[in-house]
Design a protein around this motif. Structure first.
Motif, PDB file in Angstrom:
ATOM      1  N   ILE A 317       8.995  25.525  -3.731  1.00 29.36           N
ATOM      2  CA  ILE A 317       9.439  25.439  -2.830  1.00 29.36           C
ATOM      3  C   ILE A 317       8.786  26.366  -1.817  1.00 29.36           C
ATOM      4  O   ILE A 317       8.606  25.046  -0.860  1.00 29.36           O
ATOM      5  N   GLU A 318       7.260  26.621  -1.988  1.00 27.73           N
ATOM      6  CA  GLU A 318       6.867  26.969  -0.853  1.00 27.73           C
ATOM      7  C   GLU A 318       5.603  25.679  -0.090  1.00 27.73           C
ATOM      8  O   GLU A 318       5.944  25.672   0.701  1.00 27.73           O
ATOM      9  N   ARG A 321       7.448  24.148   1.480  1.00 23.11           N
ATOM     10  CA  ARG A 321       8.141  24.290   3.380  1.00 23.11           C
ATOM     11  C   ARG A 321       7.083  23.870   3.713  1.00 23.11           C
ATOM     12  O   ARG A 321       7.481  23.881   4.960  1.00 23.11           O
ATOM     13  N   ARG A 322       5.300  24.503   3.355  1.00 27.35           N
ATOM     14  CA  ARG A 322       4.570  23.715   4.334  1.00 27.35           C
ATOM     15  C   ARG A 322       4.416  22.841   4.427  1.00 27.35           C
ATOM     16  O   ARG A 322       4.253  22.054   6.181  1.00 27.35           O
ATOM     17  N   GLN A 324       7.028  20.269   4.951  1.00 33.35           N
ATOM     18  CA  GLN A 324       8.557  20.074   6.228  1.00 33.35           C
ATOM     19  C   GLN A 324       7.570  20.295   7.482  1.00 33.35           C
ATOM     20  O   GLN A 324       7.753  20.055   8.741  1.00 33.35           O
ATOM     21  N   GLU A 325       6.708  21.617   7.400  1.00 33.91           N
ATOM     22  CA  GLU A 325       6.160  22.390   8.724  1.00 33.91           C
ATOM     23  C   GLU A 325       5.481  21.422   9.132  1.00 33.91           C
ATOM     24  O   GLU A 325       5.395  21.595  10.776  1.00 33.91           O
ATOM     25  N   LEU A 347      15.127  23.648   8.244  1.00 32.87           N
ATOM     26  CA  LEU A 347      14.343  23.514   7.290  1.00 32.87           C
ATOM     27  C   LEU A 347      14.912  24.798   6.068  1.00 32.87           C
ATOM     28  O   LEU A 347      14.220  24.005   4.983  1.00 32.87           O
ATOM     29  N   GLU A 348      15.745  25.423   6.155  1.00 29.89           N
ATOM     30  CA  GLU A 348      15.935  26.511   5.578  1.00 29.89           C
ATOM     31  C   GLU A 348      17.083  25.769   4.343  1.00 29.89           C
ATOM     32  O   GLU A 348      16.987  25.833   3.472  1.00 29.89           O
ATOM     33  N   MET A 351      15.351  23.552   2.073  1.00 32.52           N
ATOM     34  CA  MET A 351      14.657  24.083   1.049  1.00 32.52           C
ATOM     35  C   MET A 351      15.423  24.817  -0.277  1.00 32.52           C
ATOM     36  O   MET A 351      15.231  25.154  -0.996  1.00 32.52           O
ATOM     37  N   GLU A 352      17.126  25.522   0.641  1.00 32.05           N
ATOM     38  CA  GLU A 352      17.971  25.570  -0.144  1.00 32.05           C
ATOM     39  C   GLU A 352      18.281  24.116  -0.764  1.00 32.05           C
ATOM     40  O   GLU A 352      18.838  24.493  -2.614  1.00 32.05           O
ATOM     41  N   ARG A 355      15.972  23.482  -4.092  1.00 29.71           N
ATOM     42  CA  ARG A 355      15.298  24.489  -4.785  1.00 29.71           C
ATOM     43  C   ARG A 355      16.096  24.196  -6.630  1.00 29.71           C
ATOM     44  O   ARG A 355      14.824  24.556  -7.525  1.00 29.71           O
TER      45      ARG A 355
END
Length: 565
Positions: A317-318, A321-322, A324-325, A347-348, A351-352, A355
């Motif tokens: 997940i991390e 996130r990176r 996508q950022e 983004l949140e 990510m959800e 998961r």
């Protein structure tokens, strides 16, 4: 030293290591000796500072070093003696006290262990038979692309642009006086009905006939799905200043053959067929490897420790996130950012949604890591120094730097073990997939049905070439074998990790083996094939490499086509 093990959960143990004062003092002595050699104390030569001075300056550092010395000296033997296989890092418990010279010390560790399980069957897996047929439409499509690739840019001096020509332009798009886009040195082709990502039905009509130095003006209607709701359906004006007009002059058949490095157009077509065949074979090969992993993971009857699964899921997940950022940052940094950020979900939210997939991928990844290690141990599959050095060289080529720099970066990030594990997993899946394909080959009938090659069959797709340009035959004249640069038939190395070839033969491998920074204790070479006899090959495929195993399918007209396994 005494060892006490306590269960604290599923596949979790607490390990207490009890050291007496003599063992603690010996660790402190080694710690001070190490730091004396590595630091320069003012007023003393390196390695000559007195113990008392070092104690005043580095007592805290040496205490930490002594803990590491006690753990590293004993942990491997403890794991072997108690038959424990850890998964992930071994961590210190919060209950561990301070270590002091002259006093006993208890080191409390927590360890996640491999679950006990039986390996599923992995040598008799069934792979689907998927023939690869190169269609002529694909060949013609790639041939047209090859002609474009080798075309020559020809300027049009003072003549009007025609359909298919290219215009180097400065352009400006406005709507009711407001500027929407401004582009410089934009290359346009006089074709199609899309202009700057906007529909423009009369594009060709308006641009045909324009000359370098002239300006073309067009009107278009902004689409109903335009990112800006206020502009939807409105008219926009486009001003295009033409700076130059060019066209592409395609090579003739002989010129194209010369660029490709063959004799004529027929050989160009054969070259394209081989490329298409190899491309599709590589894709199918990757799919088959994924299918094998999925089958083995599904058949593996064991539960993963929850802590390990959660840690791997969080890591995925991390990473997501990176990624996508970084994507959003790259979009924002563009000179003329498109309207993509508005179409992306928050983004949140993404990510959800990711998961559940991250949890599935984590389970697959960790289970396959455990399975591949067990299979590697059973089959004697090992990662050699040449394997690691070859992978480092590949990374160096990809990043356009030196192998020494890549090796140093990997060491600095403690990534050598991860690379070794990844290569071992790769060799395991190659070993299993080769066994599965050999099993499929045994269902075919004769050597002639399996491996007769013909220079006219499918244009020679998959046909191995000798150094003289022909196929090398086996002893009875039935089976063409691939030929090495030294003139002998190349041997199928099976699951060995492929390494870049060297023009000097063995010299390159010697340099790889001596590459600085590789872990000590690795075998120079080896794998399953050195520890046990190789899996018997199907009749008629001796000496073949995986990518060159083909079947000849006879058509009604007698023309053969190659089909990949």
């Amino acid at each position: 030293m005494k060892v006490e093990l306590t269960d604290i959960g599923y596949c979790r143990k607490k390990m207490r290591l009890s050291f007496d004062s003599e063992e603690v003092d010996a660790a402190f002595e080694d710690g001070y000796r190490k730091i004396n050699r590595s630091v320069l104390v003012k007023g003393f030569r390196r390695g000559k500072a007195p113990r008392r001075t070092l104690e005043k300056m580095f007592a805290k550092d040496v205490a930490g070093e002594a803990r590491q010395i006690l753990m590293s000296r004993n942990l491997v033997n403890i794991l072997q003696d108690h038959k424990l296989t850890p998964l992930g890092p071994i961590s210190e418990s919060g209950a561990t006290g301070a270590i002091r010279p002259g006093q006993p010390f208890n080191l409390d560790l927590e360890i996640t262990l491999e679950p006990a399980f039986e390996l599923p069957e992995y040598l008799n897996l069934t792979l689907p038979y998927r023939p690869i047929l190169v269609e002529e439409e694909e060949v013609e499509h790639d041939l047209a692309g090859l002609r474009r690739l080798y075309s020559k840019v020809v300027p049009v001096d003072g003549e009007p642009a025609q359909a298919g020509h290219f215009l180097l332009t400065d352009a400006r798009v406005t709507c009711e006086g407001a500027e929407l886009k401004k582009l410089e040195d934009k290359l346009l082709q006089v074709s199609g009905d899309i202009l700057f990502d906007l529909p423009c039905p009369d594009l060709v009509e308006k641009l045909v006939g324009v000359r370098a130095g002239e300006t073309a003006r067009l009107e278009l209607v902004l689409p109903a799905d335009h990112p800006n709701p206020e502009l939807r359906g409105r008219k926009a004006e486009v001003e295009i200043k033409v700076k130059s007009v060019t066209y592409l002059e395609a090579p003739d058949d002989d010129q194209l053959a010369a660029r490709v490095g063959v004799k004529n157009l027929a050989e160009v077509r054969n070259h394209i067929r081989r490329k298409i065949f190899d491309r599709e074979f590589s894709r199918q090969f990757a799919e088959q490897e994924d299918e094998i992993i999925d089958k083995l993971v599904a058949a593996a009857d064991f539960r993963l420790p929850p802590e390990l699964l959660e840690r791997e899921t969080a890591s995925l997940i991390e990473n997501f996130r990176r990624e996508q950022e970084n994507l959003r940052e790259k979009i924002a940094e563009q000179p003329e950012p498109p309207e993509v950020p508005e179409s992306l979900e928050p983004l949140e939210t993404m990510m959800e949604k990711f998961r559940p997939e991250a949890a599935r991928l984590a389970n697959r990844r960790v289970k396959w890591s455990i399975l591949s290690k067990h299979i590697a141990r059973r089959e004697g599959i090992r990662v050699t120094r040449e394997d690691l050095a070859g992978q480092i060289e590949n990374l160096a080529k990809a990043y356009r730097t030196t192998p020494a720099l890549i090796a140093r970066r990997i060491r600095e990030n403690n990534g050598m073990d991860a690379m070794q594990e990844e290569l071992c997993s790769l060799k395991v899946i190659q070993f299993i997939s080769r066994a599965a394909r050999n099993g499929l080959l045994k269902t075919l009938t004769t050597k002639r049905e399996t491996a007769r090659f013909n220079s006219e069959a499918a244009g020679g797709v998959g046909r191995p070439a000798s150094s003289e340009g022909g196929a090398a035959e086996d002893k009875d004249g039935d089976l063409p074998l691939p030929v090495s640069s030294e003139g002998g038939a190349t041997e199928d190395k099976g699951g060995d990790h492929p390494l870049p070839a060297s023009s000097e033969g063995g010299a390159e491998e010697d340099k790889r083996a001596d590459l600085p920074g590789l872990p000590a204790g690795l075998p120079e070479s080896g794998g399953a094939e050195e520890d046990k006899p190789p899996e018997p090959a199907a009749e008629g495929v001796e000496g073949r490499t995986e990518g060159e195993i083909v079947e000849i399918v006879k058509t009604e007209e007698g023309v053969s086509q190659h089909e990949s396994l």
